[in-house]
Design a protein around this motif. Structure first.
Motif, PDB file in Angstrom:
ATOM      1  N   UNK A  38     -34.477  22.277  12.516  1.00 37.48           N
ATOM      2  CA  UNK A  38     -35.579  23.214  12.672  1.00 37.48           C
ATOM      3  C   UNK A  38     -36.545  22.765  13.765  1.00 37.48           C
ATOM      4  N   UNK A  39     -36.771  21.454  13.866  1.00 41.47           N
ATOM      5  CA  UNK A  39     -37.626  20.910  14.931  1.00 41.47           C
ATOM      6  C   UNK A  39     -36.948  21.083  16.294  1.00 41.47           C
ATOM      7  N   UNK A  40     -35.661  20.805  16.337  1.00 41.97           N
ATOM      8  CA  UNK A  40     -34.916  20.842  17.585  1.00 41.97           C
ATOM      9  C   UNK A  40     -34.869  22.244  18.176  1.00 41.97           C
ATOM     10  N   UNK A  41     -34.824  23.262  17.309  1.00 42.89           N
ATOM     11  CA  UNK A  41     -34.772  24.647  17.772  1.00 42.89           C
ATOM     12  C   UNK A  41     -36.156  25.289  17.892  1.00 42.89           C
ATOM     13  N   UNK A  42     -37.190  24.489  17.703  1.00 42.60           N
ATOM     14  CA  UNK A  42     -38.554  24.971  17.925  1.00 42.60           C
ATOM     15  C   UNK A  42     -39.122  25.819  16.808  1.00 42.60           C
ATOM     16  N   UNK A  43     -38.513  25.791  15.629  1.00 41.87           N
ATOM     17  CA  UNK A  43     -39.052  26.545  14.502  1.00 41.87           C
ATOM     18  C   UNK A  43     -40.120  25.720  13.782  1.00 41.87           C
TER      19      UNK A  43
END
Length: 432
Positions: free
Chosen positions: A130-135
């Motif tokens: 979720x962090x990696x995809x900017x969520x």
């Protein structure tokens, strides 16, 4: 025998995981129908090529994790029984405590801690993804804190529930499920009543809406819908996520409509009013109470099935699973495995009714606001913010989607307003 069952269980899980992988990543389902390509419902119209690629990748990974995580939990419960770990926890509990209550407190502590540790890598990967995809915008310490709060809340709830259930099992091996169901009704109502004021604030800060100009518009809309005006709150979610959301929670005097601050920060007033009207639709049509009635009915069926399945498994495989009799606290993993499986199996039905209620709330919001353009633009922004899949594969929709996919939600608004493009152009001119 235990080794043989363990190997078969692992093989079945492996075959299932591979099958789900090919279904989600290579089935080619979920494409946009030709008739909707180029319309406001087509994500290619309102998302950039990069956003489309991120949405596709993120959705597939997240869907695969969903379908693997729950059976993985069943697998862990099975091996806790097969390897004698549950029996070990039971011995520790019975040696250190004499009463059923304190034995349950000790046993549930060790079981909860073990499950938390074993599943932590998977939960961390979800957080990292979720962090990696900017969520997600949440820091690791904050995420860990929420996880430990979850562990504590679930531990306390498990102690209450398991103490009652296993106390009833000892008194009546045949009717324990019925007495449990009767007690579950007031307990569930109590939890729903206190959740907004006790449980939810453990994770976030809730406060009355701060934007007074917007509040006046919402209060006018609430008055039009004949809804009490003191039930609208905002919650500080920007420090944890970029996603947008709003929801209805609680019952009776504690019921409230909650808006995430990300929603307030990134949607226009008209879009927020549409979202609020949607949540008001849930309130007006008493969806929480219908949901509660459905939950009570499904709990009755689920507990009855659990009693039958548990009795059969213990009778046939009790020795292999190290379970002597039904009321032994060492059978708690079996109880959790069966109830988790039944909940998973029932999710297509419960999700279907949830999607129906969400569609009703959308219809109510359109009727109350009459603003098709705001409805479409809010759906589009929700999709972009969460990198949501607008048209998921059918199994994903059945098992995961409590709301209609965005393709359906946008199309239902679009088809009722053929001049929506003109409406949006007029809104942009007014904005200038």
């Amino acid at each position: 025998m235990a080794k043989k069952i363990g190997i078969i269980t692992l093989m079945l899980f492996g075959v299932y995981a591979v099958g789900m992988y090919f279904y989600i990543f290579h089935s080619g389902s979920g494409d946009i129908p030709e008739v909707l390509k180029g319309t406001v419902a087509d994500p290619a119209v309102f998302m950039s090529p990069h956003e489309l690629l991120l949405s596709e990748d993120f959705s597939r990974i997240r869907n695969f994790l969903f379908f693997v995580a729950t059976p993985l939990e069943w697998l862990i419960y099975a091996f806790i029984l097969l390897l004698g770990i549950s029996r070990l926890f039971e011995k520790k509990a019975t040696l250190r405590a004499k009463t059923t209550l304190f034995q349950t407190i000790i046993y549930v502590f060790w079981l909860s801690l073990l499950m938390y540790i074993v599943l932590w890598p998977l939960e961390y990967y979800k957080y990292y993804l979720s962090k990696d995809y900017g969520i997600s915008t949440q820091t690791f310490p904050s995420w860990m804190r929420d996880g430990l709060v979850d562990l504590g809340v679930n531990y306390v709830m498990s102690i209450v529930v398991m103490s009652v259930i296993y106390g009833l099992m000892k008194k009546s091996e045949k009717k324990w499920w019925f007495y449990t169901w009767l007690l579950s009704i007031p307990f569930s109502i109590f939890v729903m009543f206190v959740q907004p004021i006790i449980i939810d604030p453990l994770y976030n800060d809730f406060y009355p809406l701060q934007n007074k100009e917007l509040e006046a518009k919402i209060l006018a809309l609430a008055d039009q819908a004949k809804i009490p005006s003191d039930h609208v709150y905002e919650v500080n979610m920007a420090e944890k996520t970029n996603a947008l959301n709003a929801y209805v929670t609680g019952i009776g005097s504690n019921s409230r409509i909650v808006l995430w601050d990300t929603t307030l920060n990134r949607l226009t007033d008209k879009e927020i009013l549409f979202i609020m009207a949607h949540e008001m639709g849930h309130y007006v049509e008493k969806h929480i109470y219908f949901g509660m009635a459905g939950y009570i009915l499904l709990t009755f069926i689920g507990l009855w099935l659990t009693s039958k399945i548990m009795r059969w498994i213990i009778t046939r495989y009790g020795q292999v699973l190290k379970i002597k009799k039904l009321g032994d606290i060492g059978s708690i993993p079996l109880f959790l495995l069966i109830t988790s499986f039944l909940l998973f199996a029932a999710s297509p039905l419960t999700n279907y009714f949830s999607r129906y209620q969400e569609s009703r709330a959308d219809q109510y919001a359109i009727k109350l606001t009459g603003d098709h353009a705001a409805a479409v633009s809010s759906f589009q922004k929700l999709t972009k913010a969460g990198l949501s899949e607008v048209n998921p594969p059918i199994l994903v929709k059945w098992f995961r989607y409590t709301h209609p996919p965005m393709l359906e939600r946008i199309y239902s608004v679009y088809k009722d307003s053929p001049n929506i493009e003109q409406e949006k152009k007029e809104e942009r001119k007014k904005g200038k």
